[in-house]
Design a protein around this motif. Structure first.
Motif, PDB file in Angstrom:
ATOM      1  N   ILE A 158       4.873 -11.067   6.931  1.00 33.83           N
ATOM      2  CA  ILE A 158       3.815 -12.054   6.693  1.00 33.83           C
ATOM      3  C   ILE A 158       3.364 -11.941   5.249  1.00 33.83           C
ATOM      4  O   ILE A 158       3.061 -10.852   4.760  1.00 33.83           O
ATOM      5  N   ASP A 159       3.351 -13.060   4.527  1.00 37.90           N
ATOM      6  CA  ASP A 159       2.870 -13.090   3.149  1.00 37.90           C
ATOM      7  C   ASP A 159       1.374 -13.366   3.122  1.00 37.90           C
ATOM      8  O   ASP A 159       0.588 -12.578   2.615  1.00 37.90           O
ATOM      9  N   CYS A 160       1.006 -14.507   3.659  1.00 37.64           N
ATOM     10  CA  CYS A 160      -0.401 -14.862   3.721  1.00 37.64           C
ATOM     11  C   CYS A 160      -0.590 -15.790   4.901  1.00 37.64           C
ATOM     12  O   CYS A 160       0.017 -16.866   4.964  1.00 37.64           O
ATOM     13  N   LYS A 193      -3.909 -11.722   7.419  1.00 40.62           N
ATOM     14  CA  LYS A 193      -3.485 -10.984   6.228  1.00 40.62           C
ATOM     15  C   LYS A 193      -3.291 -11.933   5.066  1.00 40.62           C
ATOM     16  O   LYS A 193      -2.736 -13.018   5.217  1.00 40.62           O
ATOM     17  N   CYS A 194      -3.755 -11.513   3.890  1.00 39.90           N
ATOM     18  CA  CYS A 194      -3.460 -12.225   2.654  1.00 39.90           C
ATOM     19  C   CYS A 194      -3.448 -11.204   1.526  1.00 39.90           C
ATOM     20  O   CYS A 194      -4.384 -10.407   1.401  1.00 39.90           O
ATOM     21  N   GLY A 195      -2.403 -11.235   0.732  1.00 40.15           N
ATOM     22  CA  GLY A 195      -2.265 -10.200  -0.291  1.00 40.15           C
ATOM     23  C   GLY A 195      -2.066  -8.843   0.362  1.00 40.15           C
ATOM     24  O   GLY A 195      -1.247  -8.677   1.262  1.00 40.15           O
ATOM     25  N   GLU A 196      -2.836  -7.872  -0.072  1.00 45.58           N
ATOM     26  CA  GLU A 196      -2.777  -6.535   0.512  1.00 45.58           C
ATOM     27  C   GLU A 196      -3.974  -6.252   1.401  1.00 45.58           C
ATOM     28  O   GLU A 196      -4.281  -5.092   1.683  1.00 45.58           O
ATOM     29  N   ASP A 197      -4.635  -7.316   1.853  1.00 48.24           N
ATOM     30  CA  ASP A 197      -5.801  -7.164   2.726  1.00 48.24           C
ATOM     31  C   ASP A 197      -5.357  -7.426   4.162  1.00 48.24           C
ATOM     32  O   ASP A 197      -5.056  -8.564   4.542  1.00 48.24           O
ATOM     33  N   TYR A 198      -5.308  -6.364   4.958  1.00 46.20           N
ATOM     34  CA  TYR A 198      -4.877  -6.458   6.343  1.00 46.20           C
ATOM     35  C   TYR A 198      -6.114  -6.366   7.240  1.00 46.20           C
ATOM     36  O   TYR A 198      -6.844  -5.370   7.188  1.00 46.20           O
ATOM     37  N   LYS A 199      -6.321  -7.393   8.060  1.00 42.67           N
ATOM     38  CA  LYS A 199      -7.541  -7.462   8.856  1.00 42.67           C
ATOM     39  C   LYS A 199      -7.224  -7.643  10.337  1.00 42.67           C
ATOM     40  O   LYS A 199      -6.162  -8.157  10.704  1.00 42.67           O
ATOM     41  N   LEU A 200      -8.167  -7.228  11.146  1.00 45.10           N
ATOM     42  CA  LEU A 200      -8.174  -7.557  12.567  1.00 45.10           C
ATOM     43  C   LEU A 200      -9.534  -8.181  12.838  1.00 45.10           C
ATOM     44  O   LEU A 200     -10.547  -7.495  12.899  1.00 45.10           O
ATOM     45  N   ASP A 223     -10.774   0.966  12.098  1.00 42.80           N
ATOM     46  CA  ASP A 223     -10.874   2.330  11.581  1.00 42.80           C
ATOM     47  C   ASP A 223      -9.534   2.892  11.123  1.00 42.80           C
ATOM     48  O   ASP A 223      -9.460   4.057  10.710  1.00 42.80           O
ATOM     49  N   VAL A 224      -8.461   2.115  11.207  1.00 44.30           N
ATOM     50  CA  VAL A 224      -7.129   2.619  10.891  1.00 44.30           C
ATOM     51  C   VAL A 224      -6.461   1.677   9.894  1.00 44.30           C
ATOM     52  O   VAL A 224      -6.901   0.550   9.673  1.00 44.30           O
ATOM     53  N   ASP A 225      -5.363   2.165   9.295  1.00 42.34           N
ATOM     54  CA  ASP A 225      -4.551   1.346   8.396  1.00 42.34           C
ATOM     55  C   ASP A 225      -3.703   0.401   9.245  1.00 42.34           C
ATOM     56  O   ASP A 225      -2.920   0.834  10.096  1.00 42.34           O
ATOM     57  N   LEU A 226      -3.832  -0.894   9.004  1.00 43.12           N
ATOM     58  CA  LEU A 226      -3.164  -1.896   9.838  1.00 43.12           C
ATOM     59  C   LEU A 226      -1.832  -2.372   9.267  1.00 43.12           C
ATOM     60  O   LEU A 226      -1.155  -3.181   9.903  1.00 43.12           O
ATOM     61  N   LYS A 227      -1.437  -1.909   8.105  1.00 39.87           N
ATOM     62  CA  LYS A 227      -0.257  -2.458   7.425  1.00 39.87           C
ATOM     63  C   LYS A 227       0.983  -2.398   8.294  1.00 39.87           C
ATOM     64  O   LYS A 227       1.802  -3.333   8.308  1.00 39.87           O
ATOM     65  N   LYS A 228       1.147  -1.320   9.040  1.00 37.32           N
ATOM     66  CA  LYS A 228       2.351  -1.135   9.843  1.00 37.32           C
ATOM     67  C   LYS A 228       2.582  -2.293  10.789  1.00 37.32           C
ATOM     68  O   LYS A 228       3.723  -2.743  10.984  1.00 37.32           O
ATOM     69  N   PHE A 229       1.522  -2.825  11.382  1.00 32.89           N
ATOM     70  CA  PHE A 229       1.652  -3.846  12.412  1.00 32.89           C
ATOM     71  C   PHE A 229       2.088  -5.193  11.834  1.00 32.89           C
ATOM     72  O   PHE A 229       2.505  -6.080  12.569  1.00 32.89           O
ATOM     73  N   TYR A 230       1.994  -5.349  10.528  1.00 34.54           N
ATOM     74  CA  TYR A 230       2.396  -6.600   9.881  1.00 34.54           C
ATOM     75  C   TYR A 230       3.799  -6.516   9.300  1.00 34.54           C
ATOM     76  O   TYR A 230       4.365  -7.537   8.919  1.00 34.54           O
ATOM     77  N   THR A 231       4.367  -5.335   9.203  1.00 32.29           N
ATOM     78  CA  THR A 231       5.611  -5.164   8.454  1.00 32.29           C
ATOM     79  C   THR A 231       6.773  -4.631   9.271  1.00 32.29           C
ATOM     80  O   THR A 231       7.917  -4.703   8.818  1.00 32.29           O
ATOM     81  N   ASP A 232       6.533  -4.077  10.463  1.00 32.93           N
ATOM     82  CA  ASP A 232       7.624  -3.420  11.185  1.00 32.93           C
ATOM     83  C   ASP A 232       8.448  -4.367  12.050  1.00 32.93           C
ATOM     84  O   ASP A 232       9.416  -3.955  12.686  1.00 32.93           O
ATOM     85  N   LYS A 233       8.046  -5.647  12.127  1.00 38.70           N
ATOM     86  CA  LYS A 233       8.779  -6.672  12.881  1.00 38.70           C
ATOM     87  C   LYS A 233       8.908  -6.315  14.361  1.00 38.70           C
ATOM     88  O   LYS A 233       9.906  -6.649  15.003  1.00 38.70           O
ATOM     89  N   LYS A 234       7.903  -5.648  14.886  1.00 34.65           N
ATOM     90  CA  LYS A 234       7.858  -5.321  16.304  1.00 34.65           C
ATOM     91  C   LYS A 234       6.756  -6.132  16.984  1.00 34.65           C
ATOM     92  O   LYS A 234       5.830  -6.621  16.333  1.00 34.65           O
ATOM     93  N   THR A 235       6.868  -6.266  18.293  1.00 34.31           N
ATOM     94  CA  THR A 235       5.851  -6.981  19.059  1.00 34.31           C
ATOM     95  C   THR A 235       4.685  -6.043  19.326  1.00 34.31           C
ATOM     96  O   THR A 235       4.873  -4.952  19.871  1.00 34.31           O
TER      97      THR A 235
END
Length: 547
Positions: A158-160, A193-200, A223-235
């Protein structure tokens, strides 16, 4: 013996480094795989599926809710009959992109496919998308919790863009064909997500009981780093639990990532402050906020020269020998020629480009010589009186407090506007965002069972298709390049230590020392007899036998 001890100690150290690297890798791979008390459900439902997966076969059945639900959708029938595409336009966008003309499709996953399982896929990039569906019955916020759950897979990253859902308010005149960005909603939940800002996101709209205005309230960040959930291509599975006691909790893959209270952990707060600053109060003109003031009893010394410069010429400096005063540092290039198309009326008078003066290449300098600048020992700067405590100091002025005329106290923000439909109104710069297995219920265990029958199987298939240990090490090092150092130390250090410290030492008897002839006096012109080489023990024995 000493070498053996050193070898053992260093080998143990390298093994410790390897163990640390392995532990780090295990942490990277198993983030958020901790169970949340759902082992019994997952084991009971997946016992047969696990055996099937191990044997290379996957058996999938469309999940069926095991309790009372307000909405459930699997898309396994391949149709969107129960969903309505928006036919309106976005109000604040240019005409070229205002239409909600983004394409939707029902497809299988690109990777880690489960035979028979399908989902809703956002197919267009850089377009507005809007699709919605009615609940089987409205949800009224009274005495039962609200549980919202669905799956998302960013198949191309996901880019933005976002993958959040909106629960649309039951306003009495909801028309799904006119669903757009300003359609009234009660809450919004999901990844963005947009840029390097990963939100829930978890946003709900609270109604002011005094003026009936609606205001968005944003829950605190995860409370955690969310980047993994946007980049690993998993469900990944996203769950929101909202309770009548005003508590909430968000989960990703059944692991809690944020929890809080609607009364204390949202921005802006639900309830305004009881007191506010009086907007009509102003600071008196004679109010003195200065804690320190210049000492009025001190005076500038008579010998204080404020005009003295900070820098002066060095009186001891001498012009270097060979300095060329009459030469310029740059001269016109003698080889340059005026271009043929140069028009002096249009371009002005032509001048050759400047180049460094060749005469200055060997000289210490060219042009007018100037003494270098040094700090002025007499410089003291502008005189200022020392600071002393201000006898008239009154502190920092603050406006007086008054009762907030807009104050109210809502102790039950959970009781929001009832919801009647679920919708996705999205803009994304990336296509092929996969959604699946929506469920809205009042029972967490129903959502857990639903997840076990759907997302749990996807997780099993994805785990079975995980790359080998070397591929995992490579992937981990791509994300964290410093791991390459640990890998090299883990493999190379034991080998190097084995060679350096554990290789057998060559005995002293194996070395042959060369005898050096003693120095001889210089006897030029005198014929010398070549010294006879000393006999070895074998030669001596042979000579004795000859005698």
């Amino acid at each position: 013996v000493e070498r053996g001890w050193v070898c053992c100690v260093l080998l143990l150290s390298s093994l410790a480094v390897g163990a640390a690297a392995r532990k780090q890798l295990e942490v990277d791979i198993s983030d958020f795989d901790e169970d949340m008390g759902l082992d019994a459900v997952m084991d009971e439902v997946h016992s047969d599926e696990t055996d099937a997966t191990a044997s290379g076969k996957v058996t999938y059945k469309t999940p069926v809710p095991t309790g009372d639900v307000y909405f459930a959708e699997t898309f396994d029938d391949g149709s969107l009959e129960s969903w309505q595409l928006s036919k309106t336009v976005k109000g604040d966008a240019d005409d070229e992109i205002a239409k909600y003309d983004g394409k939707w499709a029902v497809e299988q996953l690109k990777e880690n496919k489960v035979p028979g399982d399908q989902g809703l896929v956002l197919k267009s990039r850089a377009k507005h998308h809007a699709i919605s569906a009615m609940l089987s019955k409205p949800f009224v916020f009274q005495d039962e919790p609200l549980v919202v759950q669905y799956e998302v897979n960013f198949q191309d990253g996901i880019d933005c863009g976002g993958a959040y859902i909106k629960l649309l308010s039951d306003t009495g005149h909801l028309n799904l064909e006119q669903f757009h960005d300003r359609t009234a909603y009660t809450l919004m939940f999901g990844p963005d997500k947009c840029g390097e800002d990963y939100k829930l996101h978890f946003i709900f709209r609270h109604q002011n009981p005094l003026n009936k205005d609606l205001e968005e309230k944003h829950a605190k960040r995860a409370d955690v780093d969310l980047k993994k959930f946007y980049t690993d291509k998993k469900t990944h599975l996203y769950t929101l639990v909202l309770n009548p006691d005003n508590s909430y909790e968000m989960f990703i893959d059944q692991s809690s990532v944020s929890r809080g209270s609607l009364l204390n952990d949202v921005v802006p707060p639900v309830n305004p402050p009881k007191e506010i600053d009086d907007p009509h109060d102003s600071k008196p003109e004679d109010w003195d906020e200065r804690a320190k003031v210049p000492d009025p009893e001190t005076a500038k010394p008579d010998d204080w020269d404020e005009e003295a410069p900070a820098k002066i010429e060095d009186p001891d400096a001498l012009k270097p020998e060979g300095w060329l005063d009459d030469e310029h540092e740059f001269v016109s290039d003698p080889s340059a020629e005026k271009p043929e198309d140069w028009d002096e009326e249009m371009d002005g008078e032509w001048e050759a480009p400047q180049i460094p003066n060749p005469a200055c290449e060997t000289a210490p300098g060219c042009g007018e010589w100037k003494r270098p600048q040094i700090n002025n020992p007499e410089y003291r700067g502008k005189w200022k009186a020392p600071l002393v405590d201000n006898p008239n100091y009154q502190g920092v002025w603050k406006a007086r407090k008054i009762i907030n005329p807009e104050y109210f106290e809502d102790l039950q923000p959970f009781r929001m506007t009832p919801i009647k439909a679920v919708g996705l109104e999205l803009w994304s710069m990336t296509s092929d965002i996969y959604f699946d297995n929506f469920i809205i219920t009042s029972h967490k265990e129903v959502a857990d069972r639903w997840a076990a029958d759907s997302w749990g199987l996807k997780k099993l298939v994805a785990s079975a298709n995980e790359p080998g240990i070397f591929a995992q090490l490579t992937i981990a090092a791509e994300e964290r390049p410093w791991l390459w150092v640990i890998y090299i130390l883990t493999v190379g250090l034991p080998v190097s230590l084995a060679v350096l410290f554990c290789w057998p030492k060559k005995p002293d008897e194996d070395y042959v020392y060369k005898k050096v002839d003693p120095p001889q006096p210089d006897t030029k012109g005198v014929r010398r007899r070549r010294p006879r080489e000393p006999q070895t023990s074998c030669e001596k024995e042979e000579g004795t036998e000859r005698l």
